[in-house]
Enzyme design. Structure first.
Site: not given
Ligand code: ZN
Length: 385
Positions: A312, A192, A309, A149, A219, A338, A307, A269, A95-99
């Site tokens: 699990c 935005q 994973c 942004d 945003g 998980h 699941c 994300d 990310d840009s760092g803006g947030f």
């Molecule tokens: Zn799992």
């Protein structure tokens, strides 16, 4: 702009516009829709990259703001870039760092060139604007980098939202002019406009008028009510070019993911899987579950029988509840494995459904489960690590 990316759509759901595609980057191929786990400080909290690999992650996100402050983006560059530094050869997005500059720092002063702020840990003064963000992200060297942004928090008045949007547009031009590694790093522009539809339209038109490898909806989930988030995503996503990747920033619960995909989003994300894990909570096909609940103490079933994973396959709710109650580090690790796997799998199942022409049925199943479950809006907001 030259592009280090290629984006090939494989199937589109005629009912919704949901897409399955292949995104090719210099560090590997990503099948979309894709969930991108967040490694704020160059690590997914509590996980090694060997464990991250086994969750099925195809791309991870890193935060420029955190890496710039510590260990320094110049150090990451000297290490040979982010992939070498963190030991993850697959795609990375920064990310840009803006947030973070706008949300984490105190004593900000915003100028036309950028933002003066104090490091949230040390109190030391710094300045980041679009030019500096491009330098930082070029040094870090991720496959996909984001425009700097001004992400206005909600509730925002129309005038506040418009001012932040206009600034975002001016800063995008500076980002394009200062991005030095176009042959290996792809810059995405960010739309935005807060909750205001006419601003979202203007922003989408302005941002997509610049030929970039991909575009993001920014945003959202920054303080507004859930219906407003969904309305903005539903309204804004079709305004982005269909032949380029579309990224919805900062959302990631099973329902968020299904809804975003339904709107035509390809990438998303969120820190939620690792953050919830650290608080003893997990996603499951029955909804969100807290392993702190007394009913888990004697429950010898896995978190989710469907699941596959590591957690699990090998551990019961009873054992995991014991680790959580004992504050053992392994508890956070196992729950993170998980949760990350679960969200990645949600996106993969949606992808399979789109390709099979069964996305409508898939979405309606998720929607029924979502309607049956109470959600806590505050947990959906993307807070740092
Ligand atoms: Zn799992």
């Amino acid at each position: 702009m030259d592009s280090a990316l290629s984006f090939e759509i494989e199937a589109v759901c005629p009912w919704s516009g949901a897409r399955a595609a292949i995104l090719r980057t210099p560090h590997g191929v990503i099948e979309t829709p894709v969930f991108m786990p967040v490694g704020t400080n160059g690590t997914l909290k509590a996980l090694t990259f060997d464990q991250v690999e086994r969750t099925g992650a195809e791309i991870v996100l890193a935060n420029s703001y955190h890496l710039y402050l510590r260990p320094g983006s110049d150090l990451v560059a000297r290490a040979g870039g982010i992939h070498s530094f963190i030991g993850w050869p697959k795609p990375v997005l920064t990310d840009s760092g803006g947030f973070q500059v706008f949300s984490l720092t105190a004593l900000r002063k915003i100028t036309e060139e950028g933002v003066f702020f104090k490091d949230h840990r040390t109190g030391r003064g710094h300045f980041i604007g679009p030019k500096e963000s491009m330098k930082i992200q070029n040094e870090i060297g991720a496959d996909i980098i984001m425009a700097f942004d001004d992400c206005v928090k909600n509730p925002a008045t129309y005038d506040q939202a418009k001012a932040a949007m206009d600034r975002t547009h001016r800063w995008l031009e500076t980002c394009v002019e200062n991005h030095k590694n176009t042959s290996v790093q792809s810059l995405f522009g960010i739309v935005q406009g807060s909750i205001y539809k006419d601003l979202r339209t203007t922003s989408a038109q302005t941002v997509t008028a610049i030929d970039l490898p991909g575009y993001a909806v920014g945003g959202v989930a920054v303080g507004e009510a859930r219906p407003a988030v969904e309305e903005v995503v539903m309204y804004t996503t079709p305004l982005l070019p269909a032949h380029k990747p579309r990224y919805l920033m900062g959302i990631g619960t099973p329902w968020d993911i299904a809804y975003a995909i339904r709107c035509g989003i390809d990438m998303f994300d969120c820190v939620s899987p690792t953050r919830l894990a650290r608080h003893g909570s997990v996603f499951s096909s029955e909804g969100r579950l807290s392993l702190r609940l007394s009913k888990c103490i004697n429950d010898f079933s896995p978190i989710d029988p469907d699941c596959d994973c590591y957690t699990c396959k090998n551990h019961s709710r009873a054992y995991l509840a014991h680790l959580v109650r004992s504050k053992e580090t392994a508890g956070g690790t196992l729950l993170s494995i998980h949760n990350v796997t679960y969200l990645l799998r949600q996106a993969k199942l949606a992808r399979q459904a789109i390709i099979a022409g069964k996305f409508k049925e898939y979405f309606e199943t998720i929607e029924r489960a979502h309607n049956a479950e109470e959600t806590t809006a505050s947990e959906l907001i993307d807070l740092p690590g």
